[in-house]
Design a protein around this motif. Sequence first.
Motif, PDB file in Angstrom:
ATOM      1  N   ARG A 190       0.874  -1.208   0.024  1.00 45.74           N
ATOM      2  CA  ARG A 190       0.029   0.297   0.026  1.00 45.74           C
ATOM      3  C   ARG A 190       0.572   1.165  -0.335  1.00 45.74           C
ATOM      4  O   ARG A 190       0.347   2.066  -0.604  1.00 45.74           O
ATOM      5  CB  ARG A 190      -0.859   0.165   1.319  1.00 45.74           C
ATOM      6  N   ALA A 191       2.156   1.178   0.534  1.00 50.75           N
ATOM      7  CA  ALA A 191       3.281   2.031   1.364  1.00 50.75           C
ATOM      8  C   ALA A 191       3.938   2.864  -0.029  1.00 50.75           C
ATOM      9  O   ALA A 191       3.210   3.499  -0.964  1.00 50.75           O
ATOM     10  CB  ALA A 191       3.785   2.109   1.832  1.00 50.75           C
ATOM     11  N   VAL A 192       4.189   1.483  -1.033  1.00 55.45           N
ATOM     12  CA  VAL A 192       5.104   1.841  -2.517  1.00 55.45           C
ATOM     13  C   VAL A 192       3.452   2.142  -3.496  1.00 55.45           C
ATOM     14  O   VAL A 192       3.947   3.377  -3.892  1.00 55.45           O
ATOM     15  CB  VAL A 192       5.805   0.115  -2.805  1.00 55.45           C
ATOM     16  N   ALA A 193       2.786   2.197  -3.055  1.00 49.80           N
ATOM     17  CA  ALA A 193       1.358   2.259  -4.275  1.00 49.80           C
ATOM     18  C   ALA A 193       1.420   4.272  -4.123  1.00 49.80           C
ATOM     19  O   ALA A 193       1.148   4.354  -5.296  1.00 49.80           O
ATOM     20  CB  ALA A 193       0.294   1.331  -4.204  1.00 49.80           C
ATOM     21  N   GLY A 194       1.273   4.099  -2.832  1.00 50.80           N
ATOM     22  CA  GLY A 194       1.827   5.995  -2.534  1.00 50.80           C
ATOM     23  C   GLY A 194       2.390   6.246  -2.409  1.00 50.80           C
ATOM     24  O   GLY A 194       2.846   7.628  -2.115  1.00 50.80           O
ATOM     25  N   GLY A 195       3.651   5.775  -3.325  1.00 44.84           N
ATOM     26  CA  GLY A 195       4.944   6.184  -3.567  1.00 44.84           C
ATOM     27  C   GLY A 195       5.891   6.186  -3.076  1.00 44.84           C
ATOM     28  O   GLY A 195       7.325   7.636  -3.275  1.00 44.84           O
ATOM     29  N   LEU A 196       6.380   4.981  -2.054  1.00 41.13           N
ATOM     30  CA  LEU A 196       7.401   4.672  -1.669  1.00 41.13           C
ATOM     31  C   LEU A 196       8.470   4.256  -2.298  1.00 41.13           C
ATOM     32  O   LEU A 196       8.113   2.931  -3.421  1.00 41.13           O
ATOM     33  CB  LEU A 196       7.282   3.740  -0.205  1.00 41.13           C
ATOM     34  N   GLU A 197       9.487   5.077  -2.430  1.00 37.81           N
ATOM     35  CA  GLU A 197      11.007   4.255  -3.543  1.00 37.81           C
ATOM     36  C   GLU A 197      11.992   2.870  -2.512  1.00 37.81           C
ATOM     37  O   GLU A 197      11.725   3.327  -1.580  1.00 37.81           O
ATOM     38  CB  GLU A 197      12.112   5.031  -3.591  1.00 37.81           C
ATOM     39  N   THR A 198      11.850   2.042  -3.525  1.00 39.26           N
ATOM     40  CA  THR A 198      12.664   1.303  -2.399  1.00 39.26           C
ATOM     41  C   THR A 198      13.453   0.148  -4.127  1.00 39.26           C
ATOM     42  O   THR A 198      13.239   0.558  -4.587  1.00 39.26           O
ATOM     43  CB  THR A 198      11.131   0.070  -2.285  1.00 39.26           C
TER      44      THR A 198
END
Length: 423
Positions: free
Chosen positions: A348-356
């Motif tokens: 969910r956080a990655v979909a919200g823009g978190l770069e990994t």
Amino acid sequence: MSGTNPSDAASGPRPGVPQAGVKGVGEDPREQDRDVAEAPGKIWFRDLDEAVIEADRCIQCASCVAACPSDSIGIDEDEGRPTLVKMCTGCSRCWDFCPRSGLRYERHLELTRAERGLEEPVTYAARATGDTAEAGQDGGVVTALLAALIEGGELDGAVVARECDDDPLRGEAFLATSREDLLEAGGSIYNQTMGLGQIETLLADAAIGTDDPDLALVGTPCMIQGATALDRYDHAPADPIALTVALMCTRSFEHSRLVSRLESFGVDPDAVDTLDISDGRLRAVDGNGESLLESAVDAFDAAGLRGCDECADLVGGAADISVGNVGSEDGYTTAIVRTETGEAAWNRAVAGGLETTAIDRPAALERVAEWNRRRAESILPREYDPDDSIGISYEHHRAAYDGTDREPEPLNPARVHQYEEWC
Ligand SMILES: Cc1cc2nc3c(=O)[nH]c(=O)nc-3n(C[C@H](O)[C@H](O)[C@H](O)COP(=O)(O)OP(=O)(O)OC[C@H]3O[C@@H](n4cnc5c(N)ncnc54)[C@H](O)[C@@H]3O)c2cc1C
Ligand code: SF4
Ligand code: SF4
């Protein structure tokens, strides 16, 4: 889970190994009848107090506060430690859930991994962008993750920490319910907040609009050990906790001693905007980004919690997600995603823009974890054994700790009156 106290229900008690919470007998009668209210050989909070708090081994995780079914244990606001606030019934739960006495935390970590862990935990280096990146200590990952989950309606709030208005560098537990709250609470606080013991109060004060909230609990690994152990044995205080986030940790600090030590270096705590401990260095920076102090963190050893020496859980192995800075470049957070719950939150956080991306130095993380485990093994008076029974009896504890510099200490005379009044 069906049990009420840690008794290694998943692996079964080992023959000859004393079970938790029973003084004067070798086997726990509650193995036969777990609802017995008045088991023979009770453990009182006083026993825990002497073995852990007076012995200066308390790590302020608040597991005992949360575990007490009669709300007899409160928090001493001056000392930030558990204290008796009304009659103790001798139910022994505070002992059973304390990672410095009755809870064999390394066994709990093993059981949690077996019960809830992904086959392969995934480790990332990650960073947030925008306002959450600015608010965060490292990559701002925790702030961004929680903001995405609260704004997406998956969480009603998160128990985090924020600096007290009137006491510089001292953190207090805080229930964040919005992005603004999370931005205010971003960054690391290097003292324990006892948040696990305050969930009910925080909820009562927050008017969150639901009787059945889903919260994240953020904290040091020991606090997550207590929360997840309470969850395994089905204790109500764990009910609102839908996600656990552990802040990787080799040591937390006593706020007053930390501040005194900073002052001894000529640093005015009021002037400190950010405190950061990483790579073995402590850095204090003011509001203009000017360095006030950079020192080896070892110079602050005496301000640390002594009970942390017995901790081998750098990576917060019981948490859904663990975060730290070891192994990643500046500006990134190292994150380990360990459970399906953690994985869903992370996506969910990655979909919200978190770069990994991949972690830069996985070997560095392994090295620190190994160092941490060896430190604990060398200092723990009892055996460190992830395969042993989860419950450590009072007798077993005394046999291991008596005669060492960590043995139980008689109650501080100033506090005896509490016990005379209530016990
Ligand atoms: C006592 C302590 C010791 C640490 N030691 C290490 C270490 O040895 N090695 C390492 O790699 N990392 C360590 N960390 C973790 C590191 O400092 C960062 O918290 C982590 O990298 C996450 O950064 P972030 O920018 O993603 O989090 P942020 O976006 O800054 O979010 C952090 C969240 O944690 C909450 N929080 C901060 N402090 C506390 C606290 N004391 N109790 C409960 N909640 C809190 C904040 O309110 C915020 O919501 C430690 C943290 C603490 C608090
Ligand atoms: S270590 Fe945790 S559970 Fe044990 S006495 Fe301290 S606060 Fe309570
Ligand atoms: S080092 Fe271990 S015991 Fe100490 S605060 Fe961190 S997690 Fe808790």
